[in-house]
Scaffold this active site. Structure first.
Site, PDB file in Angstrom:
ATOM      1  N   HIS A 186       0.838  -1.294  -0.027  1.00 25.53           N
ATOM      2  CA  HIS A 186       0.000   0.001   0.117  1.00 25.53           C
ATOM      3  C   HIS A 186       0.935   1.273  -0.191  1.00 25.53           C
ATOM      4  O   HIS A 186       2.220   1.325  -0.509  1.00 25.53           O
ATOM      5  CB  HIS A 186      -0.885  -0.266   1.241  1.00 25.53           C
ATOM      6  CG  HIS A 186      -1.723  -1.393   1.301  1.00 25.53           C
ATOM      7  ND1 HIS A 186      -2.607  -1.885   0.381  1.00 25.53           N
ATOM      8  CD2 HIS A 186      -1.524  -2.389   2.059  1.00 25.53           C
ATOM      9  CE1 HIS A 186      -2.833  -3.278   0.648  1.00 25.53           C
ATOM     10  NE2 HIS A 186      -2.378  -3.333   1.921  1.00 25.53           N
ATOM     11  N   GLU A 223      -2.157   0.315   8.208  1.00 21.47           N
ATOM     12  CA  GLU A 223      -1.323  -0.702   7.724  1.00 21.47           C
ATOM     13  C   GLU A 223      -0.168  -0.125   6.824  1.00 21.47           C
ATOM     14  O   GLU A 223       0.945  -0.522   6.765  1.00 21.47           O
ATOM     15  CB  GLU A 223      -2.083  -1.604   6.789  1.00 21.47           C
ATOM     16  CG  GLU A 223      -1.206  -2.848   6.393  1.00 21.47           C
ATOM     17  CD  GLU A 223      -1.764  -3.896   5.341  1.00 21.47           C
ATOM     18  OE1 GLU A 223      -1.283  -4.618   4.668  1.00 21.47           O
ATOM     19  OE2 GLU A 223      -3.134  -3.470   4.894  1.00 21.47           O
ATOM     20  N   HIS A 278       2.988  -7.118   5.095  1.00 24.32           N
ATOM     21  CA  HIS A 278       1.403  -6.372   5.089  1.00 24.32           C
ATOM     22  C   HIS A 278       1.067  -6.885   6.734  1.00 24.32           C
ATOM     23  O   HIS A 278       1.846  -7.609   7.188  1.00 24.32           O
ATOM     24  CB  HIS A 278       0.455  -7.284   4.175  1.00 24.32           C
ATOM     25  CG  HIS A 278       0.454  -6.915   2.683  1.00 24.32           C
ATOM     26  ND1 HIS A 278      -0.249  -5.974   2.140  1.00 24.32           N
ATOM     27  CD2 HIS A 278       1.642  -7.187   1.576  1.00 24.32           C
ATOM     28  CE1 HIS A 278      -0.007  -5.834   1.049  1.00 24.32           C
ATOM     29  NE2 HIS A 278       1.261  -6.548   0.732  1.00 24.32           N
ATOM     30  N   GLU A 355       1.458 -11.782   5.961  1.00 25.79           N
ATOM     31  CA  GLU A 355       0.626 -10.923   6.812  1.00 25.79           C
ATOM     32  C   GLU A 355       0.972 -11.225   8.288  1.00 25.79           C
ATOM     33  O   GLU A 355       0.662 -12.060   8.757  1.00 25.79           O
ATOM     34  CB  GLU A 355      -0.774 -11.564   6.711  1.00 25.79           C
ATOM     35  CG  GLU A 355      -1.425 -11.532   5.252  1.00 25.79           C
ATOM     36  CD  GLU A 355      -1.767 -10.153   4.944  1.00 25.79           C
ATOM     37  OE1 GLU A 355      -1.801  -9.153   5.644  1.00 25.79           O
ATOM     38  OE2 GLU A 355      -2.609  -9.966   3.622  1.00 25.79           O
TER      39      GLU A 355
END
Length: 397
Positions: A186, A223, A278, A355
């Protein structure tokens, strides 16, 4: 006389006291064990300067620098200092003046130290490959930049007359000559540009969005910021081991790039291994991390086996080093093959996506927002990468 007897008794008591004190055991006190009165029993903040003795200016800390702080130099009067980051950025405090920096410029190797001229009107920066950068009245006397050095430069010092400097070479590093790709998922301003990040792209199997905003904790910690913090710590860890690191974005103040472009950046760099960082936005009742690995689809066929090996090492190392449990809702024992993510579908280098925890879970979120956990996560990833690339004592799944 009664008073004479009293003096005699008092004298005896004084002698006894002196003898007692002179025989009392003496415990040596290490200077290193004496904490600064400025911080008491608190641990110093990340990217901070803490004074001891008569060092001036008190505690100073940087807020989320773009790169890790790697060195400092003081002004001649001791009333100021410069800090330098690995990207060559300069930060000034007190009466230290700014004479320029390499912040934002492409570097062949990370900056690892600095030295100030005796008059405080200039400074040198040194990179791990021995390259020298001069600012202010600092003169250039030579460098090792461009040479094939056997070990990295770790520090430098200037001569008192400002007519030269020394470079300090460290030990041979385990990741020297290796290229590592890091994709912090992101970006901080993605939410401002839906017309960009909502564009459909072909991920090798189907259409998906160019990018997304990512998730956030209930308190609003994003995040995107978390991913970039961990990536920055990871980059510093890997560079300290001699690796060349390729990042898919330079900061957390931009938009994108698309996930296809991120994959291309790492592929074009011919990385020896890569990791996409992430944090998940899973069910609030679910905890833990999961390592996602690619499924063969054509472009990634040659790296499926190596990515699987890397995924197992990453899972074992992350579990052992961070205390974060494996996911209770994603994958099996912390591993999950995925065929719907461009970063994995299009990779031509060994790669996993991790993750690192669930931002929607209160227990995980309380860890994820801390610098301590972020450094721990980066350290675990660095160890997994080193084990994978060197093959030394690699754990098995």
């Amino acid at each position: 006389m009664w008073w004479a007897a009293g003096f005699t008794v008092l004298a005896c008591l004084l002698v006894l006291a002196v003898l007692t004190v002179s025989w009392a055991p003496v415990r040596a006190v290490s200077i290193a064990s004496v904490r600064s009165p400025h911080i008491g029993n608190l641990s110093p903040a990340p990217d901070s300067v803490v004074p001891f003795g008569d060092a001036s200016l008190g505690v100073n800390a940087l807020s989320n620098p773009n790169a890790t702080v790697v060195g400092m130099a003081a002004t001649p009067d001791g009333k100021g200092y410069w800090l330098v980051a690995s990207d060559g950025g300069i930060f000034t405090f007190g009466d230290a003046a700014f004479y320029g920096s390499e912040g934002g410029a492409p570097l062949n190797a990370p900056v690892v130290g600095m030295a100030a001229t005796p008059d405080g009107k200039g400074y040198w920066l040194v990179a791990s490959d021995g390259g020298i950068f001069t600012f202010g009245d600092a003169a250039f006397y030579g460098s090792e930049g461009g040479a094939q050095v056997q070990a990295p430069v770790v520090s430098m010092a200037a001569t008192p007359d400002s007519h030269g400097y020394w470079l300090v070479f460290g030990s041979l590093q385990p990741l020297a000559g290796k290229v590592v790709g890091i994709d912090p998922g992101h970006n901080g301003l993605n939410y401002t540009a839906p017309q960009v990040i909502d564009q459909p792209i072909w991920n090798g199997q189907e259409d998906e969005s160019c990018d997304t905003t990512g998730t956030a904790t209930d308190s609003g910690y994003t995040e995107a910021q978390y991913n970039f913090n961990v990536a920055t710590y990871l980059r510093a860890d890997l560079e300290s081991e001699g690796a060349q690191v390729v990042m898919t974005r330079p900061n957390n103040a931009g938009v994108g790039p698309c996930v296809t472009t991120r994959s291309a950046i790492i592929n074009d760099a011919h990385a020896d291994v890569a990791v996409d960082i992430h944090a998940d936005g899973g069910p609030p009742g679910g905890r833990g991390f999961a390592v996602l690995e690619p499924v063969a689809d054509g472009p990634n066929d040659a790296v499926i086996a190596s990515s699987d090996t890397f995924a197992s090492i990453m899972r074992t190392t992350f579990l052992a080093d961070t205390g974060m449990p494996v996911s209770t809702y994603d994958g099996i024992d912390g591993l999950q093959p995925r065929d719907n993510l461009a970063g994995l579908n299009l990779t031509t280098v060994p790669k996993v996506l991790i993750e690192t925890g669930n931002m929607r879970n209160a227990t995980d979120a309380a860890l994820l927002v801390t610098a301590a956990f972020q450094r721990s996560a980066a350290g675990a990833m660095a160890q997994a990468i080193t084990l994978f690339l060197t093959g030394r004592d690699a754990p098995t799944s």
